[in-house]
Design an enzyme around this catalytic site. Sequence first.
Site, PDB file in Angstrom:
ATOM      1  CG  ASP A  91      12.499 -21.938  26.302  1.00 32.49           C
ATOM      2  OD1 ASP A  91      13.679 -22.232  26.034  1.00 32.49           O
ATOM      3  OD2 ASP A  91      12.061 -21.882  27.458  1.00 32.49           O
ATOM      4  CG  HIS A 162       8.833 -20.325  33.261  1.00 33.85           C
ATOM      5  ND1 HIS A 162       9.298 -19.032  33.183  1.00 33.85           N
ATOM      6  CD2 HIS A 162       9.943 -21.100  33.182  1.00 33.85           C
ATOM      7  CE1 HIS A 162      10.618 -19.043  33.055  1.00 33.85           C
ATOM      8  NE2 HIS A 162      11.020 -20.285  33.056  1.00 33.85           N
ATOM      9  CD  GLU A 167       6.703 -16.556  32.063  1.00 36.29           C
ATOM     10  OE1 GLU A 167       6.833 -17.321  33.038  1.00 36.29           O
ATOM     11  OE2 GLU A 167       7.463 -15.580  31.872  1.00 36.29           O
TER      12      GLU A 167
HETATM   13  C1  GLP Z   1      14.625 -20.124  31.240  1.00 38.88           C
HETATM   14  C2  GLP Z   1      14.548 -21.122  30.121  1.00 38.88           C
HETATM   15  C3  GLP Z   1      13.723 -22.301  30.574  1.00 38.88           C
HETATM   16  C4  GLP Z   1      14.333 -22.866  31.840  1.00 38.88           C
HETATM   17  C5  GLP Z   1      14.347 -21.830  32.928  1.00 38.88           C
HETATM   18  C6  GLP Z   1      15.004 -22.290  34.208  1.00 38.88           C
HETATM   19  O1  GLP Z   1      13.398 -19.536  31.456  1.00 38.88           O
HETATM   20  N1  GLP Z   1      14.013 -20.534  28.949  1.00 38.88           N
HETATM   21  O2  GLP Z   1      13.723 -23.279  29.542  1.00 38.88           O
HETATM   22  O3  GLP Z   1      13.608 -23.980  32.263  1.00 38.88           O
HETATM   23  O4  GLP Z   1      15.074 -20.749  32.426  1.00 38.88           O
HETATM   24  O5  GLP Z   1      16.289 -21.759  34.311  1.00 38.88           O
HETATM   25  P1  GLP Z   1      17.330 -22.037  35.438  1.00 38.88           P
HETATM   26  O6  GLP Z   1      17.701 -23.455  35.318  1.00 38.88           O
HETATM   27  O7  GLP Z   1      18.473 -21.109  35.145  1.00 38.88           O
HETATM   28  O8  GLP Z   1      16.672 -21.734  36.734  1.00 38.88           O
END
Ligand code: GLP
Length: 284
Positions: A91, A162, A167
């Site tokens: 993403d 998500h 989302e």
């Molecule tokens: C962002 C990324 C996602 C990821 C999420 C979780 O939204 N685009 O791919 O899964 O963060 O992030 P974190 O591991 O920092 O909580």
Amino acid sequence: MNARVRPRTPARRASARSTRYLQPCVLHVHKDYEAMSRAAADRIVEAVKAKPDALLGLGTGATPERLYALLVERRRAARSLFARARFVQLDEWGGLARGDRATCAMYLRTRLIEPLGVDSRRFLAWDSRSPDPSDECARVAAWLKEQGPMDICVLGLGRNGHLGFNEPADALQPGAHVTELSPATLHHSMLHAAKGVVQYGLTLGVADIMHSREIVLLVSGAAKAAQLRRAFLGGVTAQCPASILRLHSALSVFCDRAAVGLGAATGCQEVSSRSRNGERNGRK
Ligand code: GLP
């Protein structure tokens, strides 16, 4: 330590009709973030050794940082590891300049792609500032159609449940698409250093993710405990996109004790018997 955890009673209380299609929910719980990351790295290295040209889907965020550093370390010790592996970015933050250090593409390039010596033919990155985001989705979808499906998709869990930028919503989208990001997502730590303003999300869809031959979900820290419970103990719902992963037959959830809140009333218990997933992925 590598305990396996399964839900206690809530799933069993559901009707036979609703549980019949659900895979048993088995979480590989490690004592801390480091142990979790090492176990996930072991699994990925094992998979790439078995299939050297494997296609790996790559999430970003704080959670997989150590995993990616460990993969780089592993490759230092075995130069041919990842020599044929292919990578696709899960993403992207739409609207940021291509060189903005907050983009998911830059995150992956600096932490994994460049240290592994992967050239651009083996890495599909999203363009965060395409003149036409819908065209960009079509480009990514065409690439995945030709090169996919993914062999392993590495995912984190969003604080709102998500997956990538799929989302919570009334309905989920199957393929690569442009998405409206929730206020919670726009507060993500990756954006603290962003120079520009994010306007939308770009993401692979849930069918792309579910078609991956194997899924590795990483969940670390107490801040994720509520969503982890919701995803694996609640119903399968588009309001918690991660819950759909329970329908995948080759899902490995690597988490740490803080994420499952062991010791607190989580509805989870440690089990000693090996599940189907445990036999395949829980080796130490
Ligand atoms: C962002 C990324 C996602 C990821 C999420 C979780 O939204 N685009 O791919 O899964 O963060 O992030 P974190 O591991 O920092 O909580």
